[in-house]
Design a protein around this motif. Structure first.
Motif, mmCIF file in Angstrom:
data_model
loop_
_atom_site.group_PDB
_atom_site.id
_atom_site.type_symbol
_atom_site.label_atom_id
_atom_site.label_comp_id
_atom_site.label_asym_id
_atom_site.label_seq_id
_atom_site.Cartn_x
_atom_site.Cartn_y
_atom_site.Cartn_z
ATOM 1 N N UNK A 147 -62.569 25.401 -69.988
ATOM 2 C CA UNK A 147 -61.778 24.403 -70.725
ATOM 3 C C UNK A 147 -61.510 24.804 -72.169
ATOM 4 N N UNK A 148 -62.548 25.273 -72.862
ATOM 5 C CA UNK A 148 -62.386 25.624 -74.270
ATOM 6 C C UNK A 148 -61.492 26.845 -74.438
ATOM 7 N N UNK A 149 -61.649 27.849 -73.587
ATOM 8 C CA UNK A 149 -60.871 29.071 -73.745
ATOM 9 C C UNK A 149 -59.412 28.872 -73.365
ATOM 10 N N UNK A 150 -59.137 28.063 -72.368
ATOM 11 C CA UNK A 150 -57.743 27.785 -72.008
ATOM 12 C C UNK A 150 -57.058 27.001 -73.132
ATOM 13 N N UNK A 151 -57.755 26.013 -73.694
ATOM 14 C CA UNK A 151 -57.182 25.240 -74.803
ATOM 15 C C UNK A 151 -56.884 26.153 -75.999
ATOM 16 N N UNK A 153 -56.362 29.347 -75.893
ATOM 17 C CA UNK A 153 -55.302 30.286 -75.523
ATOM 18 C C UNK A 153 -53.926 29.683 -75.777
ATOM 19 N N UNK A 154 -53.714 28.451 -75.321
ATOM 20 C CA UNK A 154 -52.407 27.824 -75.488
ATOM 21 C C UNK A 154 -52.157 27.436 -76.943
ATOM 22 N N UNK A 155 -53.194 26.976 -77.615
ATOM 23 C CA UNK A 155 -53.044 26.624 -79.031
ATOM 24 C C UNK A 155 -52.676 27.852 -79.850
ATOM 25 N N UNK A 156 -53.323 28.977 -79.563
ATOM 26 C CA UNK A 156 -53.039 30.216 -80.281
ATOM 27 C C UNK A 156 -51.644 30.728 -79.970
ATOM 28 N N UNK A 157 -51.272 30.708 -78.703
ATOM 29 C CA UNK A 157 -49.964 31.237 -78.297
ATOM 30 C C UNK A 157 -48.819 30.432 -78.891
ATOM 31 N N UNK A 158 -48.989 29.113 -78.974
ATOM 32 C CA UNK A 158 -47.878 28.246 -79.372
ATOM 33 C C UNK A 158 -47.845 27.936 -80.858
ATOM 34 N N UNK A 159 -48.907 28.288 -81.604
ATOM 35 C CA UNK A 159 -48.918 28.050 -83.050
ATOM 36 C C UNK A 159 -48.047 29.086 -83.746
ATOM 37 N N UNK A 182 -66.827 19.345 -65.197
ATOM 38 C CA UNK A 182 -66.112 19.774 -66.401
ATOM 39 C C UNK A 182 -64.679 19.258 -66.390
ATOM 40 N N UNK A 183 -64.161 18.975 -67.575
ATOM 41 C CA UNK A 183 -62.810 18.443 -67.699
ATOM 42 C C UNK A 183 -62.028 19.249 -68.740
ATOM 43 N N UNK A 184 -60.709 19.297 -68.592
ATOM 44 C CA UNK A 184 -59.902 19.974 -69.615
ATOM 45 C C UNK A 184 -60.059 19.291 -70.966
ATOM 46 N N UNK A 185 -59.915 20.054 -72.023
ATOM 47 C CA UNK A 185 -59.985 19.497 -73.370
ATOM 48 C C UNK A 185 -58.672 18.824 -73.735
ATOM 49 N N UNK A 186 -58.784 17.839 -74.609
ATOM 50 C CA UNK A 186 -57.587 17.115 -75.062
ATOM 51 C C UNK A 186 -56.627 18.083 -75.742
ATOM 52 N N UNK A 187 -55.360 17.986 -75.394
ATOM 53 C CA UNK A 187 -54.338 18.864 -75.968
ATOM 54 C C UNK A 187 -53.874 18.312 -77.313
ATOM 55 N N UNK A 188 -54.046 19.084 -78.361
ATOM 56 C CA UNK A 188 -53.553 18.689 -79.667
ATOM 57 C C UNK A 188 -52.494 19.682 -80.124
ATOM 58 N N UNK A 189 -51.487 19.189 -80.777
ATOM 59 C CA UNK A 189 -50.374 20.026 -81.223
ATOM 60 C C UNK A 189 -50.578 20.374 -82.683
#
Length: 456
Positions: A147-151, A153-159, A182-189
């Motif tokens: 969960x932490x690494x996927x969050x 990954x997307x935060x880094x790619x899209x920032x 385990x659950x996905x982490x909240x998506x923050x922009x």
């Protein structure tokens, strides 16, 4: 058996958790080629009701399809492949996405911990291979990290600035059956940072002083949806505006300020505006789009002696001299200009480049005979207002030396005439013993100000 029924009977392991994290990020399509080492992840994608898996004939095709998806949507495009050669085949599209500021996330298989420490079939250090062409490259060590690494990954790619991210999922993690709790982490922009007030103030000052500004709009302007703001800005300032190839379309071609796409040829008509510009306003321009040294390639060759590096070198030299003094002028809180110099020491090299024959005693220095005025500068809005003369007189009025000297570039006859009107006399021609130095008028002025004579 339906996919939903099959999913219920399938262990809720790491592969399912990875898919749930992708769903949480809003992923709707994954491009790739499956393999034995990531088959559980591929099957989990097939069971997803939110993500469509697009099977390609080659991993390189998957990488470019993911890149274009990210380019067009602004959300990270996702690609998938197996380990070894499958992962390596993704690298061209990953690198292209990185250089084009396109958000993508590449997910591949990797050998498990039981054989990643020894020579093994199709094992290469993929994390190290992808590191130079990504913003972040990492291996998922355990189910709990997904969960932490996927969050991340997307935060880094899209920032800003967007780019590529790589995640390697080892076989033993792909096979793990834990993860149901385990659950996905909240998506923050991530919100873009606003420029500091000092930066804005500095930009305003540059624009106020500019005589021939131009705007260069790049990929960032298109990516950020700045079309209306850019058009309003260009219209308000009535500034010619060009775009890079990736910024093309951010300003309509029929807009009165539009000059076209910059960089087609060495001497196309758009280039002319940049060659004459005194300020380039970069809006979303990125260095990899167009080498800034090509904006005005002749500028450095025009006068290397007056380059910023040479100026900084000269300033360091003068401020280190004994007796250095400086006057700075202000209009309320605005600096408007400065003048500085220092006494010439005995055996000074100042006269070493003098080309005109003069008596030897004229160039003899004692350390207290001559004050050298090195620089006198006034900002554009305060020129022709008497500011230069006031700075000049303030610096020299109380000098104890017998005379002052300065050098005037012979390509600036108006400046030479101005100093003559202030009482300066021309001693002769002088070329400093420095690389690329132009020819100067060496001038003298008797001190104190108002004294009779030429300073000889």
């Amino acid at each position: 058996m339906s996919d939903a029924e099959y999913r219920k009977q399938t262990p809720d392991g790491a592969a399912e958790l990875l898919v749930r994290c992708l769903e949480n990020e809003g992923v709707e399509v994954v491009f790739g080629v499956p393999g034995e080492e990531n088959i559980r992840f591929t099957n989990a994608l097939a069971r997803s009701e939110k993500i469509r898996y697009v099977l390609t004939r080659h991993e390189q095709a998957a990488s470019f399809m993911a890149e274009m998806h990210g380019r067009l949507t602004g959300s990270a495009g996702v690609m998938s492949a197996t380990l070894g050669p499958g992962a390596i085949n993704l690298m061209l599209g990953v690198a292209d996405a990185m250089t084009n500021s396109t958000p993508v996330v590449a997910i591949t298989a990797q050998v498990g911990k039981e054989r990643n420490y020894k020579e093994s079939h199709q094992f290469v250090d993929l994390v190290s291979m992808f590191a130079p062409v990504t913003k972040w490259s990492a291996e998922v060590p355990a189910t709990q990290a997904i969960p932490e690494m996927v969050r991340r990954a997307f935060k880094t790619a899209e920032s800003e600035r967007p780019g590529a991210v790589y995640l390697a999922v080892p076989e033993d993690v792909d096979e793990a059956t834990d993860g149901s709790d385990l659950r996905p982490l909240h998506r923050n922009v991530v919100q873009p940072e606003a420029p500091s007030p000092k930066q804005i103030k500095r930009a305003v000052e540059l624009l106020r002083e500019a005589h021939r500004p131009v705007i260069l709009a790049g990929h960032g302007a298109a990516r950020g949806g700045a079309e209306e703001s850019l058009a309003a800005f260009a219209t308000a300032l009535d500034v010619s505006t060009a775009t890079t190839f990736h910024g093309k379309g951010v300003l309509p071609d029929d807009h009165p300020c539009a000059t076209g796409t910059f960089g087609f040829m060495r001497r196309d008509y758009t280039n002319f505006g940049f060659e004459e510009a005194d300020v380039v306003i970069a809006v979303g321009y990125e260095l990899q789009e167009f080498d800034p040294s090509r904006i005005n390639p002749d500028a450095a060759r025009t006068d290397p002696f007056a380059s910023p590096d040479r100026f900084a070198e000269g300033l360091d030299h003068w401020t280190a001299r004994p007796g250095w003094s400086c006057v700075i002028g202000y209009d309320n809180d605005q600096p408007v200009g400065y003048a500085y110099g220092a006494p010439l020491p005995p055996r000074s090299r100042w006269w070493g480049g003098l080309l005109t024959q003069v008596p030897a005693d004229v160039t003899t220095e004692t350390g207290i005979r001559t004050y050298a005025l090195s620089e006198l500068m006034v900002r554009t809005p305060w020129r022709k207002t008497g500011t230069a003369r006031r700075l000049h007189d303030t610096l020299l009025t109380h000098r104890p030396e017998q005379r002052a000297t300065l050098l005037v570039d012979q390509t600036h006859p108006k400046v030479h005439a101005l100093y003559e009107s202030w009482g300066w006399a021309t001693l002769g021609d002088l070329r400093p013993r420095l690389a690329d130095a132009p020819l100067f008028h060496a001038m003298l002025l008797a001190l104190p100000l108002g004294a009779e004579g030429t300073g000889l």
